[in-house]
Scaffold this motif. Sequence first.
Motif, short mmCIF file in Angstrom:
data_model
loop_
_atom_site.label_atom_id
_atom_site.label_comp_id
_atom_site.label_asym_id
_atom_site.label_seq_id
_atom_site.Cartn_x
_atom_site.Cartn_y
_atom_site.Cartn_z
N ILE A 141 18.44 -56.20 -25.69
CA ILE A 141 18.29 -56.29 -27.15
C ILE A 141 16.81 -56.16 -27.54
O ILE A 141 15.95 -56.75 -26.88
N VAL A 142 16.54 -55.40 -28.58
CA VAL A 142 15.20 -55.35 -29.15
C VAL A 142 15.27 -56.06 -30.50
O VAL A 142 16.06 -55.68 -31.37
N ASP A 143 14.45 -57.10 -30.60
CA ASP A 143 14.48 -57.97 -31.78
C ASP A 143 13.18 -57.70 -32.56
O ASP A 143 13.10 -56.78 -33.36
N SER A 144 12.12 -58.46 -32.31
CA SER A 144 10.82 -58.17 -32.95
C SER A 144 10.20 -56.90 -32.35
O SER A 144 9.38 -56.24 -32.97
N GLY A 145 10.59 -56.58 -31.12
CA GLY A 145 10.02 -55.42 -30.44
C GLY A 145 8.76 -55.75 -29.64
O GLY A 145 8.21 -54.89 -28.97
N LEU A 146 8.32 -57.00 -29.69
CA LEU A 146 7.08 -57.38 -28.99
C LEU A 146 7.23 -57.21 -27.47
O LEU A 146 6.33 -56.72 -26.80
N ALA B 160 16.20 -47.22 -23.56
CA ALA B 160 17.61 -47.41 -23.93
C ALA B 160 17.84 -48.90 -24.14
O ALA B 160 17.62 -49.70 -23.23
N THR B 161 18.22 -49.26 -25.34
CA THR B 161 18.56 -50.67 -25.60
C THR B 161 20.00 -50.74 -26.12
O THR B 161 20.40 -49.92 -26.95
N LEU B 162 20.74 -51.69 -25.59
CA LEU B 162 22.13 -51.80 -26.03
C LEU B 162 22.18 -52.23 -27.49
O LEU B 162 22.97 -51.72 -28.27
N GLU C 79 9.09 -55.50 -35.68
CA GLU C 79 7.71 -55.58 -36.18
C GLU C 79 6.85 -54.45 -35.63
O GLU C 79 5.78 -54.19 -36.13
N LYS C 80 7.30 -53.85 -34.54
CA LYS C 80 6.50 -52.83 -33.87
C LYS C 80 7.08 -51.45 -34.14
O LYS C 80 8.28 -51.30 -34.30
N ASP C 81 6.19 -50.47 -34.18
CA ASP C 81 6.62 -49.09 -34.39
C ASP C 81 7.00 -48.49 -33.04
O ASP C 81 6.17 -47.88 -32.37
N LEU C 82 8.24 -48.73 -32.63
CA LEU C 82 8.68 -48.31 -31.30
C LEU C 82 9.57 -47.10 -31.40
O LEU C 82 10.37 -46.99 -32.33
N LYS C 83 9.47 -46.22 -30.41
CA LYS C 83 10.41 -45.10 -30.35
C LYS C 83 11.53 -45.52 -29.41
O LYS C 83 11.34 -45.65 -28.21
N LEU C 84 12.67 -45.79 -29.98
CA LEU C 84 13.83 -46.20 -29.19
C LEU C 84 14.76 -45.01 -29.09
O LEU C 84 15.32 -44.56 -30.10
N ASP C 85 14.91 -44.47 -27.89
CA ASP C 85 15.59 -43.18 -27.72
C ASP C 85 17.10 -43.31 -27.71
O ASP C 85 17.80 -42.45 -28.19
N TYR C 86 17.60 -44.36 -27.10
CA TYR C 86 19.04 -44.59 -27.05
C TYR C 86 19.32 -46.01 -27.53
O TYR C 86 18.86 -46.97 -26.91
N VAL C 87 20.03 -46.13 -28.64
CA VAL C 87 20.37 -47.45 -29.18
C VAL C 87 21.89 -47.55 -29.20
O VAL C 87 22.56 -46.71 -29.81
N GLY C 88 22.41 -48.57 -28.54
CA GLY C 88 23.86 -48.75 -28.51
C GLY C 88 24.39 -49.11 -29.89
O GLY C 88 25.19 -48.38 -30.48
N PHE C 89 23.92 -50.23 -30.41
CA PHE C 89 24.41 -50.72 -31.71
C PHE C 89 23.27 -51.36 -32.49
O PHE C 89 22.48 -52.12 -31.92
N GLU C 90 23.20 -51.04 -33.77
CA GLU C 90 22.30 -51.78 -34.67
C GLU C 90 23.08 -52.96 -35.21
O GLU C 90 24.21 -52.79 -35.68
#
Length: 176
Positions: free
Chosen positions: A101-106, A126-128, A136-147
């Motif tokens: 899981i990516v939450d704040s992204g820190l 890849a984050t589920l 909070e962070k400008d991250l490039k998340l390439d594969y996201v399972g579910f928002e």
Amino acid sequence: MKVRDKEFEVYLDETKIQQRIAEIAQDINEEYASKNPLFIGILNGSFMFASDLMKAVNVPSEIAFIRMASYKGMESTGNVKQVLGLQENVFGRHLILLEDIVDSGLTMDEVIKFFQERGPKSIRVATLLLKPEKLEKDLKLDYVGFEIPEKFVVGYGLDYNGHGRNLKDIYQLKEA
Ligand code: 5GP
């Protein structure tokens, strides 16, 4: 479903999770056909996602695991995060970081920086799960399972005080 002292209800069931993982694996199979990717699972939470995703990946690939440790710096007041457990040489490799899981992204921000310094050919994430409202962070998340919304979840690798990681479904904290 009770985990420790809190009531949870099913939010994403096993079938939905597995279907989405199959889709992500399909994308990876097409995009990494001859790249021999090195998957990097971030422990503990990603172990189920990493396991099921790897079973659906059919291109030549490898996997390694790391863990993030927080410690108090000697002079700094804030928490410093450190990556532990990497044994593989990642120079020139195509990396796919696996997170529950990516939450704040820190956390993911720190992990990406750690690997960027080691000269890989590419890094994808890849984050589920992703909680977009908390990012909070400008991250490039390439594969996201579910928002998902900003609620605490447990199961499928994710814990509540160490419990619930073994659950096949993902549960959301029930409002009191
Ligand atoms: P971030 O650094 O993105 O804020 O946090 C990432 C970490 O926080 C995750 O790897 C996970 O361990 C934890 N986390 C964030 N949200 C949740 C949640 O809803 N449930 C659980 N079990 N852990 C969470």
